[in-house]
Design a protein around this motif. Sequence first.
Motif, PDB file in Angstrom:
ATOM      1  N   ASP A  58     -11.639  -4.857   0.095  1.00 46.84           N
ATOM      2  CA  ASP A  58     -10.565  -4.239  -0.679  1.00 46.84           C
ATOM      3  C   ASP A  58      -9.372  -5.188  -0.732  1.00 46.84           C
ATOM      4  N   PRO A  59      -8.939  -5.588  -1.948  1.00 46.00           N
ATOM      5  CA  PRO A  59      -7.814  -6.532  -2.025  1.00 46.00           C
ATOM      6  C   PRO A  59      -6.457  -5.902  -1.707  1.00 46.00           C
ATOM      7  N   ALA A  60      -6.400  -4.573  -1.600  1.00 43.99           N
ATOM      8  CA  ALA A  60      -5.111  -3.907  -1.381  1.00 43.99           C
ATOM      9  C   ALA A  60      -4.594  -4.144   0.038  1.00 43.99           C
ATOM     10  N   VAL A  61      -3.289  -4.343   0.130  1.00 46.30           N
ATOM     11  CA  VAL A  61      -2.639  -4.444   1.451  1.00 46.30           C
ATOM     12  C   VAL A  61      -2.279  -3.040   1.936  1.00 46.30           C
ATOM     13  N   LEU A  62      -1.660  -2.281   1.051  1.00 50.60           N
ATOM     14  CA  LEU A  62      -1.283  -0.900   1.390  1.00 50.60           C
ATOM     15  C   LEU A  62      -2.226   0.061   0.679  1.00 50.60           C
ATOM     16  N   VAL A  63      -2.749   1.002   1.400  1.00 55.64           N
ATOM     17  CA  VAL A  63      -3.553   2.059   0.783  1.00 55.64           C
ATOM     18  C   VAL A  63      -2.955   3.405   1.178  1.00 55.64           C
ATOM     19  N   GLU A  64      -3.235   4.384   0.345  1.00 46.74           N
ATOM     20  CA  GLU A  64      -2.704   5.716   0.620  1.00 46.74           C
ATOM     21  C   GLU A  64      -3.286   6.250   1.922  1.00 46.74           C
ATOM     22  N   LYS A  65      -2.425   6.824   2.749  1.00 50.71           N
ATOM     23  CA  LYS A  65      -2.935   7.478   3.961  1.00 50.71           C
ATOM     24  C   LYS A  65      -3.781   8.678   3.540  1.00 50.71           C
ATOM     25  N   ARG A  66      -4.760   9.004   4.359  1.00 55.12           N
ATOM     26  CA  ARG A  66      -5.640  10.111   3.953  1.00 55.12           C
ATOM     27  C   ARG A  66      -4.981  11.474   4.143  1.00 55.12           C
ATOM     28  N   PHE A  67      -3.902  11.493   4.884  1.00 53.19           N
ATOM     29  CA  PHE A  67      -3.126  12.727   4.993  1.00 53.19           C
ATOM     30  C   PHE A  67      -1.714  12.315   5.376  1.00 53.19           C
ATOM     31  N   GLY A  68      -0.816  13.270   5.309  1.00 57.84           N
ATOM     32  CA  GLY A  68       0.570  12.962   5.652  1.00 57.84           C
ATOM     33  C   GLY A  68       1.317  12.512   4.421  1.00 57.84           C
ATOM     34  N   VAL A  69       2.048  11.441   4.570  1.00 49.39           N
ATOM     35  CA  VAL A  69       2.825  10.960   3.440  1.00 49.39           C
ATOM     36  C   VAL A  69       2.871   9.441   3.459  1.00 49.39           C
ATOM     37  N   GLY A  70       2.790   8.848   2.283  1.00 51.10           N
ATOM     38  CA  GLY A  70       2.938   7.401   2.188  1.00 51.10           C
ATOM     39  C   GLY A  70       1.639   6.635   2.365  1.00 51.10           C
ATOM     40  N   TRP A  71       1.773   5.433   2.882  1.00 54.86           N
ATOM     41  CA  TRP A  71       0.650   4.501   2.875  1.00 54.86           C
ATOM     42  C   TRP A  71       0.435   3.901   4.256  1.00 54.86           C
ATOM     43  N   THR A  72      -0.725   3.285   4.401  1.00 52.07           N
ATOM     44  CA  THR A  72      -1.011   2.567   5.641  1.00 52.07           C
ATOM     45  C   THR A  72      -1.581   1.199   5.268  1.00 52.07           C
ATOM     46  N   LEU A  73      -1.714   0.352   6.256  1.00 50.68           N
ATOM     47  CA  LEU A  73      -2.179  -1.013   5.989  1.00 50.68           C
ATOM     48  C   LEU A  73      -3.700  -1.083   5.979  1.00 50.68           C
ATOM     49  N   ASN A  74      -4.209  -2.001   5.162  1.00 48.27           N
ATOM     50  CA  ASN A  74      -5.625  -2.348   5.235  1.00 48.27           C
ATOM     51  C   ASN A  74      -5.722  -3.474   6.266  1.00 48.27           C
TER      52      ASN A  74
ATOM     53  N   ILE B 132      -0.612  19.260   7.977  1.00 55.29           N
ATOM     54  CA  ILE B 132      -1.526  18.161   7.624  1.00 55.29           C
ATOM     55  C   ILE B 132      -2.692  18.563   6.718  1.00 55.29           C
ATOM     56  N   PRO B 133      -3.375  19.695   6.976  1.00 58.13           N
ATOM     57  CA  PRO B 133      -4.488  20.025   6.076  1.00 58.13           C
ATOM     58  C   PRO B 133      -4.057  20.208   4.624  1.00 58.13           C
ATOM     59  N   ARG B 134      -2.782  20.483   4.408  1.00 57.94           N
ATOM     60  CA  ARG B 134      -2.289  20.654   3.031  1.00 57.94           C
ATOM     61  C   ARG B 134      -1.720  19.360   2.473  1.00 57.94           C
ATOM     62  N   LEU B 135      -1.326  18.434   3.357  1.00 59.81           N
ATOM     63  CA  LEU B 135      -0.702  17.192   2.905  1.00 59.81           C
ATOM     64  C   LEU B 135      -1.751  16.121   2.664  1.00 59.81           C
ATOM     65  N   THR B 136      -2.644  16.403   1.775  1.00 59.96           N
ATOM     66  CA  THR B 136      -3.706  15.466   1.478  1.00 59.96           C
ATOM     67  C   THR B 136      -4.204  15.730   0.062  1.00 59.96           C
ATOM     68  N   ARG B 137      -4.920  14.788  -0.481  1.00 62.63           N
ATOM     69  CA  ARG B 137      -5.490  15.026  -1.814  1.00 62.63           C
ATOM     70  C   ARG B 137      -6.497  16.180  -1.735  1.00 62.63           C
ATOM     71  N   PRO B 138      -6.700  16.906  -2.850  1.00 66.69           N
ATOM     72  CA  PRO B 138      -7.544  18.104  -2.763  1.00 66.69           C
ATOM     73  C   PRO B 138      -9.006  17.808  -2.457  1.00 66.69           C
TER      74      PRO B 138
END
Lengths: 371, 158
Positions: free
Chosen positions: A327-343, A28-34
């Motif tokens: 935020d108008p987005a329905v899906l936003v990037e998860k802060r770690f891991g992979v993929g997206w989560t819901l707003n 997880i600490p590596r699976l995130t934006r820098p």
Amino acid sequence: MNSIRLDWPLIIAALFPWASIAVGALMIPRLTRPDLFFAVTVKRSFRDSPPGVEIRRQYTAYVLGTTLVALLPLICFALPRFWVLLGVLGPCAIELAGWLAAFLLARHRTLPYHAEPTAEREVQLTPRPASLPGGGLAQAGPFAILVVTCLALVVKWPAIPSRIPIHWGLGGAPDGWAAKSLAAVFGGPGIGFLACALLAGVSCLAMRGVRRIHGSGRARQGEARFVRAIVFFLLGMEYWVALLMALLGLAPLRPNLQAPLPQFWLILPCETLLIGTIFFISFRMGQGGWRAGAAAGNEVSNDDAPVGDRTPDACWKLGLIYYNPNDPAVLVEKRFGVGWTLNFANPRSWLVIGAIFLFMLAVLALALAVK
Amino acid sequence: MWTRTWCGTSPTGCLPPAELMAEPSEKPVLRIDLCSSTPVYRQILDGLRALLVSDMFHPGDKLPTVREMAIDLGVNHNTVAEAYRLLADEGWLDLKRHHGATVLSREPQRAGPERRQDFAQRLQELAASAIADGVDKAAVVHQLNTLADQLKTQKECL
């Protein structure tokens, strides 16, 4: 003295998710934006600074400790049948609870180093692609498989026996039976159809409704590659679900219903392949595809204001749940891991949750109907 | 990439600075600054107009839908819709529901003497404001010359 008979297939089935969770938690600490660290926006250089290294080291130690402790419930496999369920679910439950505690502690220790992200936003002025990767034909494939399965069941309806298998053990031998009915015969392909529709819906949302963080450069290309990879993965999942449901749906047409399904051994390797693929995508591309794009170009210096993921830290509850009414987005990037989560503040998100809930309700209703 | 900042509003109100134009191989990009004192809809409006004037788009080109742009910028739909509506009123865009915005072929406009005088006055005010804020006079002159060179290479579009 009675010898202890261990159910090895069940033990392997319990260890598989245990190992997957452990690997995922450690990555997880590596699976995130820098410029995100334990779901907190930080300067890019923080990760490798002494406090960053110390936080990561402590997190790793906690996760490893919990992973070992989580093996304790395996002794339940030596106990009577009633306790075996604890042996299957216990390791994952302990591991998840331990991981959550380690994550929240690491996040708490990172919060004092929070950095304000840049207020600059950019958008590429081109419309998003209208069709999903692979084209309409590839996207229609899983549904075609399930339709053909249903047609075969309709044509062969008279040949279907009055009692059909509806559940199989780990060895592929049937261990659950039901009387012949529409729900029992068409339930599997029907559930497959709904699951594929759900996955296709997520693919559409990912292609059209997900925020592109960067508008140009290699970072943009990395994001585009990441979205394509995930959408192809979801397509692979659709094919997997469709083929599995077709295999199980056509099982009542076999001459010897008592015999184990010959293709059943393929299930575990295929699932391993799917999980391995998602780990590979995450590791190779990084969350949001940053490793596939910006990393090579090194377009952001360590001293620049972090870009983050264009979501405010304050809107992330425990770093896991995103709630931002602005935020108008329905899906936003998860802060770690992979993929997206819901707003969860967006009313459209509740439509997605409703669809998932309806799917689960349909599975439950089918199970009750078959009973 | 974030070292080049542009709040969507060109200093000249007409063209984006040269370094902000998209490279030939790159798609055009709009940048805004949520901390700017200029309203976001105005930044979007000015930024898009600057790109339209500088021939970054051709008639028939599609822009992102209001929804897509609002999601990417993280701003309200109405903010983007207002900017698109004003551009449509100016004759730059054709807006169709669920089909996004299409760039239109716009007839060259003829500005009267009042408009020209207003432009000259705003340009003077802008230059004076920049110098008052500490921008070097030589830099202002250089920027104005660069802008003049850019304008000379473009076809008449206003």
